[in-house]
Design an enzyme around this catalytic site. Structure first.
Site, mmCIF file in Angstrom:
data_model
loop_
_atom_site.group_PDB
_atom_site.id
_atom_site.type_symbol
_atom_site.label_atom_id
_atom_site.label_comp_id
_atom_site.label_asym_id
_atom_site.label_seq_id
_atom_site.Cartn_x
_atom_site.Cartn_y
_atom_site.Cartn_z
ATOM 1 N N GLY A 179 62.099 -13.752 18.923
ATOM 2 C CA GLY A 179 61.545 -14.842 17.853
ATOM 3 C C GLY A 179 62.846 -15.716 17.593
ATOM 4 O O GLY A 179 63.828 -15.833 18.570
ATOM 5 N N GLY A 180 63.039 -15.986 16.421
ATOM 6 C CA GLY A 180 63.996 -16.838 15.968
ATOM 7 C C GLY A 180 65.474 -15.955 15.932
ATOM 8 O O GLY A 180 66.430 -16.682 15.803
ATOM 9 N N GLY A 413 82.224 -40.950 40.202
ATOM 10 C CA GLY A 413 82.607 -40.806 38.821
ATOM 11 C C GLY A 413 83.100 -39.415 38.491
ATOM 12 O O GLY A 413 83.515 -39.120 37.634
ATOM 13 N N ALA A 414 82.713 -38.308 39.583
ATOM 14 C CA ALA A 414 83.200 -36.904 39.237
ATOM 15 C C ALA A 414 84.831 -36.873 39.297
ATOM 16 O O ALA A 414 85.182 -36.286 38.754
ATOM 17 C CB ALA A 414 82.841 -35.985 40.429
HETATM 18 C C1 HXC Z 1 59.533 -3.715 10.723
HETATM 19 C C2 HXC Z 1 59.755 -2.752 12.951
HETATM 20 C C3 HXC Z 1 59.667 -4.067 13.445
HETATM 21 C C4 HXC Z 1 59.653 -5.069 12.529
HETATM 22 C C5 HXC Z 1 59.868 -2.548 15.020
HETATM 23 N N1 HXC Z 1 59.587 -1.836 13.770
HETATM 24 N N2 HXC Z 1 59.767 -3.905 14.776
HETATM 25 N N3 HXC Z 1 59.411 -2.538 11.673
HETATM 26 N N4 HXC Z 1 59.800 -4.679 11.412
HETATM 27 N N5 HXC Z 1 59.839 -6.315 13.160
HETATM 28 C C6 HXC Z 1 59.470 -0.414 13.686
HETATM 29 C C7 HXC Z 1 58.333 0.466 14.152
HETATM 30 O O1 HXC Z 1 57.199 0.272 13.152
HETATM 31 C C8 HXC Z 1 58.688 1.793 14.725
HETATM 32 O O2 HXC Z 1 58.725 2.521 13.573
HETATM 33 C C9 HXC Z 1 60.051 1.473 15.093
HETATM 34 O O3 HXC Z 1 60.539 0.173 14.478
HETATM 35 C C10 HXC Z 1 60.413 1.428 16.606
HETATM 36 O O4 HXC Z 1 59.326 0.563 17.112
HETATM 37 P P1 HXC Z 1 58.409 0.675 18.487
HETATM 38 O O5 HXC Z 1 57.290 -0.289 18.414
HETATM 39 O O6 HXC Z 1 58.063 2.499 18.175
HETATM 40 O O7 HXC Z 1 59.674 0.699 19.549
HETATM 41 P P2 HXC Z 1 59.222 0.099 20.872
HETATM 42 O O8 HXC Z 1 58.217 0.697 21.538
HETATM 43 O O9 HXC Z 1 60.665 0.444 21.722
HETATM 44 O O10 HXC Z 1 59.200 -1.440 20.674
HETATM 45 C C11 HXC Z 1 60.035 -2.159 20.119
HETATM 46 C C12 HXC Z 1 59.415 -3.746 19.807
HETATM 47 C C13 HXC Z 1 58.462 -3.569 18.985
HETATM 48 C C14 HXC Z 1 59.380 -4.246 21.114
HETATM 49 C C15 HXC Z 1 60.479 -4.380 19.120
HETATM 50 O O11 HXC Z 1 58.683 -2.746 17.854
HETATM 51 C C16 HXC Z 1 57.717 -4.790 18.479
HETATM 52 O O12 HXC Z 1 57.357 -5.549 19.139
HETATM 53 N N6 HXC Z 1 58.037 -5.154 17.177
HETATM 54 C C17 HXC Z 1 57.597 -6.230 16.666
HETATM 55 C C18 HXC Z 1 58.425 -7.609 17.176
HETATM 56 C C19 HXC Z 1 57.806 -8.567 16.196
HETATM 57 O O13 HXC Z 1 57.004 -9.308 16.366
HETATM 58 N N7 HXC Z 1 58.924 -9.006 15.417
HETATM 59 C C20 HXC Z 1 59.052 -10.172 14.515
HETATM 60 C C21 HXC Z 1 59.285 -11.149 15.416
HETATM 61 S S1 HXC Z 1 59.071 -12.828 14.525
HETATM 62 P P3 HXC Z 1 58.574 4.129 13.537
HETATM 63 O O14 HXC Z 1 58.538 4.377 11.808
HETATM 64 O O15 HXC Z 1 57.513 4.326 14.211
HETATM 65 O O16 HXC Z 1 60.007 4.676 14.169
HETATM 66 C C22 HXC Z 1 60.726 -12.963 14.053
HETATM 67 C C23 HXC Z 1 61.163 -13.913 13.462
HETATM 68 C C24 HXC Z 1 62.682 -14.270 13.151
HETATM 69 O O17 HXC Z 1 61.715 -12.069 14.184
HETATM 70 C C25 HXC Z 1 62.564 -15.695 12.672
HETATM 71 C C26 HXC Z 1 64.197 -15.858 12.385
HETATM 72 C C27 HXC Z 1 64.269 -17.528 12.154
#
Ligand code: HXC
Length: 523
Positions: A179-180, A413-414
């Site tokens: 993401g961002g 040019g290079a």
């Molecule tokens: C809160 C989160 C989290 C998040 C993971 N966790 N991502 N908690 N916010 N964004 C937590 C899970 O609930 C889990 O908690 C622990 O972290 C580990 O995650 P798992 O899924 O069990 O791990 P894994 O299988 O290794 O997968 C990792 C992952 C997946 C691929 C990163 O967790 C995932 O897809 N997370 C969401 C990603 C996402 O969509 N993020 C937002 C993106 S948008 P427990 O309690 O079970 O340990 C963004 C915008 C930013 O970031 C913009 C900026 C401008």
């Protein structure tokens, strides 16, 4: 019990209480999540810091910070440090700031307080003029916090931009970065990724499938190899985390603490600086390739060449090295890949490197063997004009000492773009094998003697005769030397000696570009 004993006991309890908190903070999201991190082949955030910083030098800041979220029952789930370890310490004796995201706490996701901790450490790094390293391992925005988390990201991006060109900023991607979240590392000076355990993308495979119907794995879409070869997003693809950490240390060894300082000179014992093997390195036939890295390694201090962006746009080679102990940046056309031609990707790659070196007072050495810009619709439609101009602009605005050595071709040019005298290079050398002209002799003869060739009894023979004529006049460095566009024609074996002397001569160079708010590089 005496009053004194009472006080001692009270103090002991308080210290014990503190120690328990420290212990809890060190456990992050708990032992089972640490085990699961290890099972994925990843180190924990603290282990990474342990391997990165000089032993015993790390001082943590903000260990007891917790999040402020109350939605979704979050107030019941708090971890000391809130998913990021921040602080300062030494790397090879030099002050460095670091933040290390802890995947065991809410997947290293970025909360309001997590972002505040990172911003605080970045501010300290800027105030105290020392590099900052980010060790990224995060699931992105803390989903439970919504827009507050997005604001935190933007605060970091803003600080990244403020710090750009002030202190070196390095990003190692040790896990997810999606993401961002990708934009903070993208603004920093260098990105390192770890093969198979890290990935970076703006949208993941699921979104890609929904929107474009492409099926692609995380690794293929945004793994280390993909970004090291296809997109150029990462400068290094490391085999494992330990290698990534060693590259971070190595990178820092070539750069100064901040933009006001120069890199450390290593002690150097002068010896025989002639390199006779360079007199035999070029192929006899000027259209045969050779590996410019052989020239680089023959010129610079032994084992000092550290290539950056090695697997991307391989027609240009960039990297750091040392010359008589002095840190330098190298930009070299690579005749062994696409004949060393300049195209969009190589221009962008080199321009970014030149600008980094100029930000941090690292002198530039350019090795030139370039047949020109790559022709074709692909290049034109993808903006070779704008992209080539980036490199031209980057060299022209650089005020660090700049030296060019033309080993063979310097066409079209290079020739101008590759740090020519005309755009501010300080010293320009050419080997006797240099060919400095508007274009290759064959093409040139065809254009300027077109009528004569077609009127000739044997056009092919005439063409060859005219090609030789053009080649005799221009396929050498002497026309350029007559004009002073080349300062000296040197035997290849003398290159190292000449460069050591010239960089020493230029060490106090001062150039002030015209006063302006900032230039407008053709982005
Ligand atoms: C809160 C989160 C989290 C998040 C993971 N966790 N991502 N908690 N916010 N964004 C937590 C899970 O609930 C889990 O908690 C622990 O972290 C580990 O995650 P798992 O899924 O069990 O791990 P894994 O299988 O290794 O997968 C990792 C992952 C997946 C691929 C990163 O967790 C995932 O897809 N997370 C969401 C990603 C996402 O969509 N993020 C937002 C993106 S948008 P427990 O309690 O079970 O340990 C963004 C915008 C930013 O970031 C913009 C900026 C401008």
């Amino acid at each position: 019990m005496s009053q004194e004993a009472n006080i001692n006991l009270a103090m002991q309890n308080k210290i014990e209480n503190l120690q328990n908190k420290i212990k809890a903070a060190h456990l992050g999201g708990g032992q089972s999540r640490i085990d699961s991190q290890h099972k994925k082949g990843k180190l924990t955030a603290r282990e990474r810091i342990h391997f990165l910083m000089d032993e015993g030098s790390f001082e943590e800041i903000g260990m007891l910070v917790t999040h402020r979220s109350t939605d979704f029952g979050m107030e019941k789930e708090k971890y000391l440090g809130d998913g990021v370890i921040t602080g300062y310490g030494n790397i090879n004796g030099r002050l460095t700031y670091v933040f290390s995201q802890d995947f065991t706490v809410f997947g290293g996701s970025l909360s309001e307080t997590h972002a505040e901790k990172i911003c605080k450490i970045m501010e300290m790094a800027m105030k105290n003029g020392a590099p900052i390293i980010g060790l990224n391992d995060s699931g992105g925005a803390r989903i439970q916090e919504g827009v507050v988390s997005l604001g935190g990201y933007a605060d970091i991006f803003y600080k990244n931009v403020q710090a750009s060109g002030v202190i070196p900023q390095l990003s190692a991607i040790m896990g997810p970065c999606a993401g961002g979240a990708v934009y903070s590392p993208a603004i920093t000076d260098f990105i390192l990724m770890v093969e198979n355990t890290s990935y970076m993308f703006v949208t993941g495979p699921n979104v890609v499938k929904t929107v474009t119907h492409e099926e692609v794995s995380s690794e293929e879409l945004g793994g280390a190899s993909t970004h090291a070869t296809k997109s150029g997003v990462t400068h290094f693809a490391c085999a494992n985390e330990i290698e990534a950490i060693s590259y971070l240390k190595k990178l820092l060894s070539y750069v100064p603490q901040n933009c006001e300082e120069t890199p450390d000179n290593l002690p150097y014992e002068p010896g025989d600086e002639q390199r006779p093997n360079l007199d035999h390195l070029l192929p006899q036939n000027a259209s045969q390739p050779y590996d410019i890295r052989d020239v680089v390694t023959a010129i610079v201090d032994e084992e000092s060449f550290f290539e950056v962006h090695a697997a991307y746009a391989e027609n240009i080679v960039v990297g750091f090295a040392r010359l008589a102990g002095r840190s330098i940046g190298i930009v070299a056309n690579q005749p062994a890949y696409l004949a060393g031609v300049l195209d969009s990707n190589s221009s962008i790659k080199a321009a970014r490197f030149v600008r980094f070196c100029d930000c941090f007072n690292i002198p530039l050495l350019v090795l030139e063997d370039v047949p020109g810009f790559l022709p074709g619709t692909d290049q034109e439609w993808n903006g070779i004009i704008t992209n080539g101009a980036k490199l031209l602009y980057a060299f022209s605005e650089a005020t660090v000492p700049r030296i060019t050595v033309i080993t063979r071709k310097a066409y079209g040019g290079a020739y101008d773009v590759m740090n020519s005298k005309h755009i501010g290079a300080d010293m320009n050398y050419a080997w006797p094998t240099a060919e400095i002209a508007v274009m290759g002799a064959k093409g040139a003869a065809e254009i300027i003697f077109k009528r004569e060739i077609s009127a000739a009894e044997n056009p092919q023979e005439k063409w060859m005769e005219k090609e030789k004529l053009y080649s005799d006049i221009f396929a050498n460095p002497y026309r350029a030397a007559e004009r002073g566009f080349v300062d000296e024609v040197i035997a290849p074996s003398q290159t190292r000696i000449k460069l050591i002397k010239a960089f020493k001569m230029l060490e106090n160079k001062v150039v002030n570009n015209p006063r302006k708010k900032h230039g407008n590089i053709p982005l």
